[in-house]
Motif scaffolding. Structure first.
Motif, PDB file in Angstrom:
ATOM      1  N   TYR A 160      -3.538   3.147  -1.912  1.00  8.74           N
ATOM      2  CA  TYR A 160      -3.636   2.624  -3.120  1.00  8.74           C
ATOM      3  C   TYR A 160      -2.488   1.229  -3.339  1.00  8.74           C
ATOM      4  O   TYR A 160      -1.248   1.708  -2.938  1.00  8.74           O
ATOM      5  CB  TYR A 160      -3.498   3.409  -4.200  1.00  8.74           C
ATOM      6  CG  TYR A 160      -4.334   4.624  -4.666  1.00  8.74           C
ATOM      7  CD1 TYR A 160      -5.439   4.500  -5.553  1.00  8.74           C
ATOM      8  CD2 TYR A 160      -4.430   5.514  -3.639  1.00  8.74           C
ATOM      9  CE1 TYR A 160      -6.237   5.316  -5.772  1.00  8.74           C
ATOM     10  CE2 TYR A 160      -5.255   6.617  -4.147  1.00  8.74           C
ATOM     11  CZ  TYR A 160      -6.239   6.361  -5.027  1.00  8.74           C
ATOM     12  OH  TYR A 160      -7.133   7.552  -5.091  1.00  8.74           O
ATOM     13  N   GLN A 215       0.806  -1.305   0.040  1.00  6.36           N
ATOM     14  CA  GLN A 215      -0.036  -0.054   0.107  1.00  6.36           C
ATOM     15  C   GLN A 215       0.994   1.259   0.101  1.00  6.36           C
ATOM     16  O   GLN A 215       1.815   1.323   0.744  1.00  6.36           O
ATOM     17  CB  GLN A 215      -0.803  -0.051   1.052  1.00  6.36           C
ATOM     18  CG  GLN A 215      -1.960  -1.135   1.203  1.00  6.36           C
ATOM     19  CD  GLN A 215      -3.080  -0.889   0.361  1.00  6.36           C
ATOM     20  OE1 GLN A 215      -3.605   0.188   0.592  1.00  6.36           O
ATOM     21  NE2 GLN A 215      -3.766  -2.156  -0.019  1.00  6.36           N
ATOM     22  N   ASP A 252      -1.951  -2.939  -7.320  1.00 11.55           N
ATOM     23  CA  ASP A 252      -3.016  -3.716  -8.109  1.00 11.55           C
ATOM     24  C   ASP A 252      -3.855  -2.325  -8.389  1.00 11.55           C
ATOM     25  O   ASP A 252      -4.299  -2.368  -9.516  1.00 11.55           O
ATOM     26  CB  ASP A 252      -3.557  -4.639  -7.343  1.00 11.55           C
ATOM     27  CG  ASP A 252      -2.883  -6.075  -7.383  1.00 11.55           C
ATOM     28  OD1 ASP A 252      -1.812  -6.229  -8.348  1.00 11.55           O
ATOM     29  OD2 ASP A 252      -3.012  -6.792  -6.546  1.00 11.55           O
ATOM     30  N   GLU A 253      -4.252  -1.705  -7.510  1.00 10.94           N
ATOM     31  CA  GLU A 253      -5.267  -0.355  -7.729  1.00 10.94           C
ATOM     32  C   GLU A 253      -4.367   0.616  -8.581  1.00 10.94           C
ATOM     33  O   GLU A 253      -5.185   1.155  -9.304  1.00 10.94           O
ATOM     34  CB  GLU A 253      -5.709  -0.191  -6.260  1.00 10.94           C
ATOM     35  CG  GLU A 253      -6.354  -0.919  -5.578  1.00 10.94           C
ATOM     36  CD  GLU A 253      -6.554  -0.538  -4.128  1.00 10.94           C
ATOM     37  OE1 GLU A 253      -7.860  -0.910  -3.535  1.00 10.94           O
ATOM     38  OE2 GLU A 253      -5.991   0.256  -3.433  1.00 10.94           O
TER      39      GLU A 253
END
Length: 319
Positions: free
Chosen positions: A225, A189, A228-229
């Motif tokens: 985020y 993240q 992947d995002e």
């Protein structure tokens, strides 16, 4: 009478954002008179500020220039520029402490310092080479010990970095897809912030209510985020397929400039974030608090989707 707000890094991303925000906020524009500090008052960006604010030459390597720049200042927004040479930690730490020390000597009453998390401390000594974080964190501790009120702005990962870091670009694979490659897991993240548009909103909150936020740290980001995002947002924004690929640490190092200190900083920084979180174990709570307390609230902050809409990502094939 308006208080003098002295802004370091005035022609850069953070200082420039603070200046624009204050000038465009009626309450803050009335409360503060801006003094923009820059090393080169004749640069194009400095000339663009002339007439809007007071522009004064100041260089952290020239203490006399700082004494002039900070004379009469009430509030100081201070930031330092990373140095990646062998003495990078000491250079950046000394830059931060010198600004703060001179500010105190000149009678300033409040300092807002742009800091970063103490990676070595949070990781229990596991990651020791992220000097661009630890130098700022150590300077923050110095400032907290001074006889001056202070608050701290601790930004997350810049959205701008996905376009500005030429040595970590998206690369096109033989199948035509675009690849973001790092050595950490795709679920890692990152707290993303539009550093140019939103720095002023966090710092502006402190400027509006300095007593309320004294001693506090704004862990500044819109949201977290995962990689992947991030690539999913990029795919939607560009209309092209962008995927994330986890590679070996050794392969990742090949993408970085051949400067050992820079390589170590980037490798350990990503590894640290994967294992401990960017701001440490309470990262999500810290970001949520900062976003809620930003001037204008969470809804005023740029999402990554909005950033890419305003600043389209250019994917140009090398073929």
């Amino acid at each position: 009478m308006s208080k003098i707000l002295t802004v370091f890094g005035a022609t850069g991303q953070q200082g420039g954002s603070v200046i624009r925000y204050v000038l465009n906020d009626p309450e803050l524009a009335h409360k503060y008179k801006i003094r923009a500090i820059t090393r080169d008052v004749n640069s194009e960006k400095a000339r663009q500020l002339t007439g809007k604010v007071e522009v004064v030459q100041g260089d952290v390597l020239d203490r006399a220039s700082l004494e002039t720049a900070l004379t009469g200042a009430h509030t100081v927004f201070a930031m330092t520029i990373p140095s990646f040479g062998p003495d990078g930690f000491e250079i950046e730490y000394n830059s931060g402490t010198t600004i703060a020390d001179v500010a105190v000597e000149k009678g300033a009453e409040y300092i807002i310092f742009s800091t970063l998390p103490p990676v070595k401390e949070i990781s229990g000594g596991k990651y020791t080479k992220v000097t661009l974080f630890d130098a700022k964190a150590k300077a923050e501790q110095h400032i907290r010990g001074l006889l001056i009120k202070s608050a701290f702005y601790c930004p997350g990962s810049f959205m701008q970095n996905f376009q500005a870091q030429d040595f970590l670009p998206l690369r096109q694979a033989p199948d035509g897809n675009w690849v973001m490659a790092r050595h950490v897991a795709s679920k890692t993240q990152l707290p993303l912030i539009d550093i140019v548009r939103d720095t002023g909103k966090f710092v502006g909150a402190i400027l509006a209510e300095p007593d309320r936020y004294e001693g506090k740290t704004f862990c500044a980001a819109t949201a977290f985020y995962s990689f992947d995002e991030i690539v999913a947002v990029m795919s939607k924004a560009t209309g092209k397929t962008v995927i994330y690929k986890q590679i070996s640490c050794e392969d990742f190092k090949k993408f970085l400039p051949s400067l050992d200190s820079l390589v170590d900083n980037f490798v350990e920084c990503f590894s640290y974030q994967e294992e401990f979180g960017y701001f440490g174990p309470d990262s999500e709570k810290l970001v949520a608090w900062a976003a809620e307390n930003a001037r204008g609230g969470r809804g005023s902050l740029s999402t990554f989707e909005e950033y890419l809409e305003a600043h389209p990502l250019q994917l140009i094939s090398s073929k």
